[in-house]
Design a protein around this motif. Structure first.
Motif, PDB file in Angstrom:
ATOM      1  N   LYS A   4      35.579  37.079  47.174  1.00 37.67           N
ATOM      2  CA  LYS A   4      35.929  37.783  45.894  1.00 37.67           C
ATOM      3  C   LYS A   4      34.726  36.973  45.030  1.00 37.67           C
ATOM      4  N   ARG A   5      34.341  37.550  43.835  1.00 34.38           N
ATOM      5  CA  ARG A   5      33.529  37.252  42.851  1.00 34.38           C
ATOM      6  C   ARG A   5      33.951  35.869  42.218  1.00 34.38           C
ATOM      7  N   THR A   6      33.309  34.850  42.212  1.00 37.46           N
ATOM      8  CA  THR A   6      33.471  33.585  41.838  1.00 37.46           C
ATOM      9  C   THR A   6      32.766  33.380  40.292  1.00 37.46           C
ATOM     10  N   SER A   7      33.670  32.613  39.511  1.00 34.75           N
ATOM     11  CA  SER A   7      32.947  32.308  38.238  1.00 34.75           C
ATOM     12  C   SER A   7      31.939  31.282  38.187  1.00 34.75           C
ATOM     13  N   ARG A   8      30.916  31.379  37.317  1.00 36.62           N
ATOM     14  CA  ARG A   8      29.835  30.391  37.123  1.00 36.62           C
ATOM     15  C   ARG A   8      30.357  29.393  36.007  1.00 36.62           C
TER      16      ARG A   8
ATOM     17  N   PRO B 221      27.977  30.880  42.332  1.00 35.88           N
ATOM     18  CA  PRO B 221      28.457  31.353  43.438  1.00 35.88           C
ATOM     19  C   PRO B 221      27.680  30.640  44.735  1.00 35.88           C
TER      20      PRO B 221
ATOM     21  N   THR C 193      37.058  31.472  42.058  1.00 37.89           N
ATOM     22  CA  THR C 193      37.685  32.750  42.238  1.00 37.89           C
ATOM     23  C   THR C 193      38.652  33.355  41.134  1.00 37.89           C
TER      24      THR C 193
ATOM     25  N   GLY D  77      37.308  33.632  37.972  1.00 40.08           N
ATOM     26  CA  GLY D  77      36.388  34.857  37.979  1.00 40.08           C
ATOM     27  C   GLY D  77      37.257  36.139  37.869  1.00 40.08           C
ATOM     28  N   GLU D  78      38.366  36.142  38.325  1.00 42.56           N
ATOM     29  CA  GLU D  78      39.520  37.344  38.193  1.00 42.56           C
ATOM     30  C   GLU D  78      40.003  37.235  36.646  1.00 42.56           C
TER      31      GLU D  78
ATOM     32  N   GLN E 218      37.239  38.675  34.661  1.00 46.96           N
ATOM     33  CA  GLN E 218      37.249  40.297  34.575  1.00 46.96           C
ATOM     34  C   GLN E 218      38.123  41.066  34.191  1.00 46.96           C
TER      35      GLN E 218
ATOM     36  N   GLU F 215      43.004  44.041  43.323  1.00 42.68           N
ATOM     37  CA  GLU F 215      41.907  43.175  44.024  1.00 42.68           C
ATOM     38  C   GLU F 215      42.262  41.796  44.736  1.00 42.68           C
TER      39      GLU F 215
END
Length: 296
Positions: free
Chosen positions: A6-10, A80, A93, A96-97, A100, A228
């Motif tokens: 999944k998308r990860t936070s920076r 990422p 992750t 990041g969720e 979002q 998700e």
């Protein structure tokens, strides 16, 4: 729960390689006092349990104490492509969720969500709320708008509190991010101003409402992230079990003391479960107004 890929936070600061030592314990301010100090998912009583796990005598740190400010270390943010290990990948992750979900919720009200930064550390590190120590557990510091997390706490949850599991860990992160949401909406500032003007008993009662709202917001996040992350009933049970294990009444019993409701700062096991599930069921932050609730 499916989080890999999944998308990860920076918005991660990894201080684990150069964190300060576990010394310097006197003077740490542990959560539970009045004012705009750190807000963590556990109350002061769990400090004793965590201290036992780390082999540190923290019995003298459960009062209000003073604060000790240490310089914040300069570290590069992880992104990422710079995640070094599985532990950081999981935290990035979940963070990041939360970004979002809360971006979407704020946008629906015509507002802009500014993400928090999550600091990973080991042992101890500086924060605007004083010295962050493993024994404090995860917490959010309003002063620098950061979440502080020593991931050894996840092992404490599993081994000392019988509250393990990936989604249990995700709930902890979501709860701390929820305090950031409260900060952005002005709730923390308003309530902390009230807490500074009232008795300790009344201040504790306000703290309980802050923490239960954060539990509810964590449930709202779980509702929105369910698809998700492919959440299952077992995942939600993990979060509810964790909420039960870290209720003030459960922690006081675990520490071998008597249950003192006036000293509660986070809510009972039943209350924490109820407000998390209320948020999860509704998926609506408007259903998390603990301050308007006649009973919790």
């Amino acid at each position: 729960m499916e989080w890999r890929g999944k998308r990860t936070s920076r918005n991660i600061e990894d201080r684990r390689s150069g964190g300060s030592s576990r010394g310097g314990l006197p003077g740490i301010r542990i959560g539970g006092g009045r004012g705009a100090g750190p807000l963590g998912i556990v109350g002061t009583i769990v400090v004793l349990l965590i201290g036992a796990y780390f082999g540190v005598d923290l019995s003298g740190l459960t009062g209000s104490g003073g604060s000790f400010s240490a310089p914040t270390q300069q570290t590069a943010q992880s992104g990422p492509n710079t995640i070094d290990d599985d532990e950081e990948a999981f935290v990035a992750t979940i963070l990041g969720e939360t970004e979002q979900v809360w971006t979407q919720i704020f946008a629906a009200s015509g507002q802009r969500y500014t993400p928090t930064t999550l600091v990973l550390y080991r042992g101890g590190t500086g924060s605007a709320c004083g010295m962050a120590q493993s024994a404090m557990g995860p917490f959010y510091c309003p002063g620098d708008r950061r979440v502080y997390l020593d991931t050894d706490f996840f092992r404490v949850m599993e081994q000392q509190l019988n509250a393990g599991g990936e989604f249990a860990n995700a709930y902890v992160i979501a709860h701390e991010v929820a305090h950031h949401v409260q900060n952005l909406t002005g709730t923390l500032g308003e309530v902390n101003a009230q807490r500074a003007r009232v008795s300790e008993r009344e201040s504790n009662a306000l703290s309980v409402r802050i923490e239960l709202q954060a539990d509810c917001y964590a449930g709202v996040w779980a509702h929105a992230a369910a698809r998700e992350l492919a959440l299952t009933d077992a995942d939600i049970r993990e979060a509810l079990n964790t909420a039960a294990r870290i209720g003030d009444d459960a922690l006081q019993r675990s520490a071998g003391g008597r249950v003192v409701p006036d000293s509660f700062t986070h809510g009972t096991s039943e209350q924490r479960q109820d407000w998390f599930f209320r948020g999860y069921r509704a998926g609506d932050p408007a259903q998390c107004d603990t301050f308007a609730a006649r009973s919790l």
